[in-house]
Each structure stands twice: as C-alpha cells, then as structure tokens.
Design a protein around this motif. Sequence first.
Motif, PDB file in Angstrom:
ATOM      1  N   ASN A  26     -36.473   3.419 -15.004  1.00  9.93           N
ATOM      2  CA  ASN A  26     -35.656   2.555 -15.870  1.00  9.93           C
ATOM      3  C   ASN A  26     -36.407   2.260 -17.160  1.00  9.93           C
ATOM      4  OD1 ASN A  26     -36.684   0.729 -13.563  1.00  9.93           O
ATOM      5  ND2 ASN A  26     -35.956  -0.874 -14.894  1.00  9.93           N
ATOM      6  N   ASP A  27     -36.689   1.034 -17.503  1.00  4.95           N
ATOM      7  CA  ASP A  27     -37.180   0.705 -18.849  1.00  4.95           C
ATOM      8  C   ASP A  27     -38.375   1.539 -19.319  1.00  4.95           C
ATOM      9  OD1 ASP A  27     -35.633  -1.363 -17.900  1.00  4.95           O
ATOM     10  OD2 ASP A  27     -37.088  -2.936 -18.298  1.00  4.95           O
ATOM     11  N   GLN A  43     -40.807   2.215 -16.171  1.00  4.43           N
ATOM     12  CA  GLN A  43     -40.516   1.680 -14.848  1.00  4.43           C
ATOM     13  C   GLN A  43     -40.150   2.853 -13.941  1.00  4.43           C
ATOM     14  OE1 GLN A  43     -40.159  -2.102 -13.763  1.00  4.43           O
ATOM     15  NE2 GLN A  43     -41.920  -1.425 -14.929  1.00  4.43           N
ATOM     16  N   HIS A  51     -34.276   1.810  -7.179  1.00  3.23           N
ATOM     17  CA  HIS A  51     -35.132   0.862  -7.897  1.00  3.23           C
ATOM     18  C   HIS A  51     -35.981   0.122  -6.871  1.00  3.23           C
ATOM     19  CE1 HIS A  51     -36.037  -2.969 -10.088  1.00  3.23           C
ATOM     20  NE2 HIS A  51     -36.335  -2.089 -11.026  1.00  3.23           N
ATOM     21  N   MET A  54     -41.839  -0.556  -7.746  1.00  2.34           N
ATOM     22  CA  MET A  54     -41.952  -0.427  -9.194  1.00  2.34           C
ATOM     23  C   MET A  54     -43.400  -0.296  -9.668  1.00  2.34           C
ATOM     24  SD  MET A  54     -38.969   0.075  -9.802  1.00  2.34           S
ATOM     25  CE  MET A  54     -39.311   0.534 -11.481  1.00  2.34           C
ATOM     26  N   PHE A  83     -43.663  -4.737 -13.161  1.00  2.00           N
ATOM     27  CA  PHE A  83     -42.445  -4.720 -13.971  1.00  2.00           C
ATOM     28  C   PHE A  83     -42.786  -4.414 -15.437  1.00  2.00           C
ATOM     29  CE2 PHE A  83     -38.866  -7.120 -11.499  1.00  2.00           C
ATOM     30  CZ  PHE A  83     -38.960  -6.201 -10.484  1.00  2.00           C
ATOM     31  N   SER A  84     -41.795  -4.590 -16.297  1.00  3.36           N
ATOM     32  CA  SER A  84     -41.924  -4.111 -17.678  1.00  3.36           C
ATOM     33  C   SER A  84     -42.956  -4.862 -18.502  1.00  3.36           C
ATOM     34  CB  SER A  84     -40.563  -4.176 -18.367  1.00  3.36           C
ATOM     35  OG  SER A  84     -39.758  -3.153 -17.840  1.00  3.36           O
ATOM     36  N   ARG A 150     -40.537 -12.723 -17.642  1.00  2.20           N
ATOM     37  CA  ARG A 150     -41.003 -11.329 -17.659  1.00  2.20           C
ATOM     38  C   ARG A 150     -40.903 -10.598 -19.000  1.00  2.20           C
ATOM     39  NH1 ARG A 150     -36.487 -11.439 -14.153  1.00  2.20           N
ATOM     40  NH2 ARG A 150     -34.655 -10.336 -14.906  1.00  2.20           N
ATOM     41  N   ASP A 151     -41.379  -9.365 -18.945  1.00  2.00           N
ATOM     42  CA  ASP A 151     -41.248  -8.366 -20.004  1.00  2.00           C
ATOM     43  C   ASP A 151     -42.027  -8.714 -21.280  1.00  2.00           C
ATOM     44  OD1 ASP A 151     -39.533  -7.362 -18.090  1.00  2.00           O
ATOM     45  OD2 ASP A 151     -37.705  -8.041 -19.091  1.00  2.00           O
ATOM     46  N   GLU A 203     -33.120 -10.219 -20.877  1.00  2.00           N
ATOM     47  CA  GLU A 203     -34.265  -9.401 -20.462  1.00  2.00           C
ATOM     48  C   GLU A 203     -34.861  -8.675 -21.678  1.00  2.00           C
ATOM     49  OE1 GLU A 203     -33.586  -8.148 -15.901  1.00  2.00           O
ATOM     50  OE2 GLU A 203     -32.431  -6.917 -17.271  1.00  2.00           O
ATOM     51  N   VAL A 204     -36.084  -8.221 -21.508  1.00  2.00           N
ATOM     52  CA  VAL A 204     -36.782  -7.310 -22.436  1.00  2.00           C
ATOM     53  C   VAL A 204     -36.643  -7.702 -23.925  1.00  2.00           C
ATOM     54  CG1 VAL A 204     -37.329  -4.890 -22.889  1.00  2.00           C
ATOM     55  CG2 VAL A 204     -36.186  -5.506 -20.772  1.00  2.00           C
ATOM     56  N   TYR A 264     -30.394   0.218 -23.178  1.00  2.00           N
ATOM     57  CA  TYR A 264     -30.929  -1.021 -22.601  1.00  2.00           C
ATOM     58  C   TYR A 264     -32.444  -0.979 -22.623  1.00  2.00           C
ATOM     59  CZ  TYR A 264     -30.607  -5.233 -19.730  1.00  2.00           C
ATOM     60  OH  TYR A 264     -30.658  -6.530 -19.278  1.00  2.00           O
ATOM     61  N   ALA A 265     -33.028  -2.184 -22.693  1.00  2.00           N
ATOM     62  CA  ALA A 265     -34.486  -2.327 -22.554  1.00  2.00           C
ATOM     63  C   ALA A 265     -35.268  -1.574 -23.625  1.00  2.00           C
ATOM     64  CB  ALA A 265     -34.932  -1.886 -21.153  1.00  2.00           C
ATOM     65  N   TRP A 281     -33.938   2.745 -22.473  1.00  2.00           N
ATOM     66  CA  TRP A 281     -33.455   3.359 -21.232  1.00  2.00           C
ATOM     67  C   TRP A 281     -32.009   3.733 -21.498  1.00  2.00           C
ATOM     68  CZ3 TRP A 281     -31.515  -0.051 -16.703  1.00  2.00           C
ATOM     69  CH2 TRP A 281     -31.253   0.734 -15.571  1.00  2.00           C
ATOM     70  N   TRP A 285     -27.323  -1.272 -16.071  1.00  2.00           N
ATOM     71  CA  TRP A 285     -27.470  -1.826 -14.717  1.00  2.00           C
ATOM     72  C   TRP A 285     -26.125  -1.884 -14.000  1.00  2.00           C
ATOM     73  CZ3 TRP A 285     -31.469  -1.508 -11.972  1.00  2.00           C
ATOM     74  CH2 TRP A 285     -32.750  -1.702 -12.484  1.00  2.00           C
TER      75      TRP A 285
HETATM   76  C1  FRU Z   1     -34.789  -4.549 -17.330  1.00  2.00           C
HETATM   77  C2  FRU Z   1     -35.610  -5.059 -16.157  1.00  2.00           C
HETATM   78  C3  FRU Z   1     -36.750  -5.930 -16.626  1.00  2.00           C
HETATM   79  C4  FRU Z   1     -37.746  -5.803 -15.508  1.00  2.00           C
HETATM   80  C5  FRU Z   1     -37.566  -4.384 -15.066  1.00  2.00           C
HETATM   81  C6  FRU Z   1     -37.733  -4.168 -13.608  1.00  2.00           C
HETATM   82  O1  FRU Z   1     -34.091  -3.390 -17.052  1.00  2.00           O
HETATM   83  O2  FRU Z   1     -34.783  -5.730 -15.230  1.00  2.00           O
HETATM   84  O3  FRU Z   1     -36.382  -7.261 -16.920  1.00  2.00           O
HETATM   85  O4  FRU Z   1     -39.054  -6.072 -15.910  1.00  2.00           O
HETATM   86  O5  FRU Z   1     -36.269  -4.000 -15.464  1.00  2.00           O
HETATM   87  O6  FRU Z   1     -37.714  -2.803 -13.290  1.00  2.00           O
END
Ligand code: FRU
Length: 481
Positions: A26-27, A43, A51, A54, A83-84, A150-151, A203-204, A264-265, A281, A285
């Motif tokens: 993912n990200d 990710q 998923h 990670m 995570f990210s 996060r992120d 997020e991100v 995204y991300a 990405w 989701w």
């Molecule tokens: C965004 C996200 C982030 C997180 C990661 C987990 O797509 O949900 O917020 O760190 O992916 O894989």
Amino acid sequence: MSSATPVPTPAWRPLIHFTPRQHWINDPNGLVQVGKVYHLFYQHNPQGTEHANMSWGHATSRDLLRWQEHDVALPGREAHAIFSGSAVVDTHNTSGLRQRGDASPPVVALYTGAGHSWQAQYLAYSRDDGETWHFGPDHPVLDEGRADFRDPKVFWHGPSEQWVGAVVYPDERQVALYGSPNLHVWTSLSVFGPAGEAGGIWEVPDLFALPDETGREHWVLKVDVFAGGPQGGTGAQYFVGDFDGAVFTPHGPARWADYGKDFYAAITWSGTPGRCLWTAWQSSWDYATRLPTHPWRGALTLARELGLRRGPDGELWLTQVPLRELENLRDHHLPLHLTPDTPATLPLAPDHAFDLSLSLTPQTVLTVRVTSAAGDELALRADLAHGTLTLERPARGTLAEVPGFGGTHTAPLPLTQGGGLDLRLVLDTSSAELFAGGGLLALSDLYFPEAVPELLHLAVESGEATGQAWTLRGAGGEPGA
Ligand code: FRU
C-alpha cells in the motif's frame, strides 16, 4: 471467496508503474533521493496478498521508472507493525547517528509503530546511503499515549533551523506539527484541522513548499480522507497557505489533489534538488483488499512533478504532471489532428504503455475509448462545452463483485473563460492517469481489462484537437541501482 490457488494475472502487471514482484503493497514510504539513487520504501506484507505483517519493502531506481527490488528494509516486529512514515538524509548529523569511519551521513526514517491499541513514532536509520537499515532505540521518539497517531512526514525547515514533522490524529481529523533539533526529541508546534472534508478519518499528511509563477514560496498541506472523496470513499485533499516554522495557515479552500478513485497516501520525495515530486498508492481502501491481481496486489502511481499556478478562480492551485523522465521511454510517435470528420484509431501494443497529449480548442467535445475483443474497457470524455471530464470504467467479470469499482468518475475541467484545454493521458496495462489544464486537474484510476486492449479510438463531436501520441517502452526491472 474460494480457497482455490489464485491464477497469475501477468497481463495486468503494469509496465511503467511500480509493483512488488509479489505480495501486498500500500502506501509509499520514506521516499528519499540519496546521491543519484532514489530509494522507495512501501507498506508491504512480505508473506501474502493481504494487509498484514506490515513492513517496509524497499526498491531503488536511478530514473524513478526502472526499479530494482531489495530485501525488506524494516520487517514487522514482535512489538509492533511498521506503518507509514518518511526518511531524510541527515546531512549535518544532527541525530548523532553517524559513526567514525562512515563514508556518508546517516539516512534517518521516522515510522509509526502500530500495536493493537496504540500507535507512536519510532526511528530507524541507515549508515550506508539507504542500502541497509537498523532499528533505532526500542522506545518511541514521539508518543502521546494515543490509540491512533501515525504517518510522520519529516523535513528540514531552514528558516527556523529545525526538523519539522507532520503527524496525523486520524479520529480528530487533525494534522499535528512537531519540531526537533535532532530527530530524536520532538515538541509540539501546532495542530491544524478539522478543515475541508472531515467526514472520515484523516491519514498520511504532508507539508511542503512550492514557488508560484513569480518565484514566491507558498506552503501546501496535503492530507488524505478515508471517506467523502471526490468519487466517494478515499481521497486526497490539499490546502495552499503559509507556514512560519510553527503554524500552517491556509489561504484558500480545500481542493482535491486527484479526482479519480485511485490516488491515496501520496508523499513528496525528500532530497530532490530543484524539483518537487510525489508518488501515491494507486488504489483505494474501498476495494484494495479485493483487487484480482496475482501474485502481487497494489501498485504506485507515476512520480508527479508538483508546482503551483493560478486556477480559473484566480487562487493558487497545485499542479501535477508526470515525471519528465517518462520522455526517455518514448518509442513510436504519431501526430494527431482530430476534427468531427477525422477521428483516429490507434493500435495498442501489449508490451508498450501509451502517452497521449492533446490540445483542445474551446467548446471541443472529445471522446477516447480503449477497446478489446470484450468491448469498451475504458471511456473518457472531455466536454469543454459543459466543463466536465468523465472517465467510465466498467466492472465486468470478477470486478463486478467488487463494491465501488465500476462507475463513472466526473471532474470539473479547469477552464478559463472561452479557453481551450490541454489534456494528457498516460495509459498502462491496468492504470490510467489523466492530467488537464497544465496539471491543475489530475485523475487517476485503475482498470482491469477483460481482454487485452487492442485499440484506442479518438473522436471529437465538435471542435478540434491536435497533439501527439507516443508508445512507451516498458520500464521492466533494472537498471535500478
Ligand atoms: C494509509 C494507512 C496509513 C497507515 C498505513 C498502514 O493507507 O492506513 O495511515 O500508516 O496505511 O498500512
């Protein structure tokens, strides 16, 4: 779902977009240029197409197109999943992680350690220009005892002589900014939000500077939304404003960075002198875990060059265009001149991606269709008379069972009064990235053709379009780094 062994889907393997050889992605994470080498982390589940587990996967490139995949850089840990996050070159060794005898400064990553009911920011580093990685201290460098936090996206802010980190409070729909002299100790600077779209979690985040057309610097804050995106579901919104070393102040409304379903991300690349790029990405989701590709699942967008320009409303907008390196993949060239009497049909080759660039006169209505033996795989319509762009992707076969996948995605064209429009379409085996109005509008969608696309049909119902099409050689792997 059946438990039968999935059938490989090589025809959907992108030719010029990054995918891991196998398993889940993912990200994009830790995007950083070190010397001449671009390090991409992401990710990744090293064990499967779900998923889970990670970790940070790792690939390198010298042109952002041809990638070489390496061993996992940061494997998921017993204590927490990885995570990210982001990475920077610590040129002046503020972190003190450089050891005697090291040939170059450390590359430092900040990532989110995610436990079952807590998240905090951790440090990892490389002492060999990003090639191999070590976990830093066992304790987090930034922890507020939160369940969701996060992120981290980190950059050096020259005027205030500190590292700045943007981290998200997802449930609060807020981006928290922190400052640090050394990447180890972080103190709160300010909190931004909720603002713009705040129906779903955030997020991100990313915060970065860009010059406008006069060379004056402005700041862009980007944050992703889990719901309420331009086509429903996930999306990426941004604000243009100022950052004084502590507080980000928006000067305009929230805008969508991309009007497709699959963007995204995104985070910007660190250490790219003279240019600002980001990579996202290319998924959503809404259905990412159900995509039918095998043995990989997920892909990244092309890197996009970022800029700022005045939009039709006179305000500053973000602009995005495909990375300039894409031109190096150009193979066959075809000039195009489309009128209502002269449509064009171009052959598509399964081992080539496609790059279409058109300039439309005012009031033009243009359609572009990608067809295979199974029928229409993708249909695009730019209607300058009504000011709309639509991309229709049917969902047949296995995709019909994926909620939110099929549909028509509409975006407002960034038209000036009585003006024409430039349009760019980069088409890969399972990806369409569209740019209009010098990059004021971007729209990124996945698509999974039922049969191999054979033809591109171009037609104008009114008006005129001139430009060119190129076939693009597949980037393959190698020469990476
Ligand atoms: C965004 C996200 C982030 C997180 C990661 C987990 O797509 O949900 O917020 O760190 O992916 O894989």
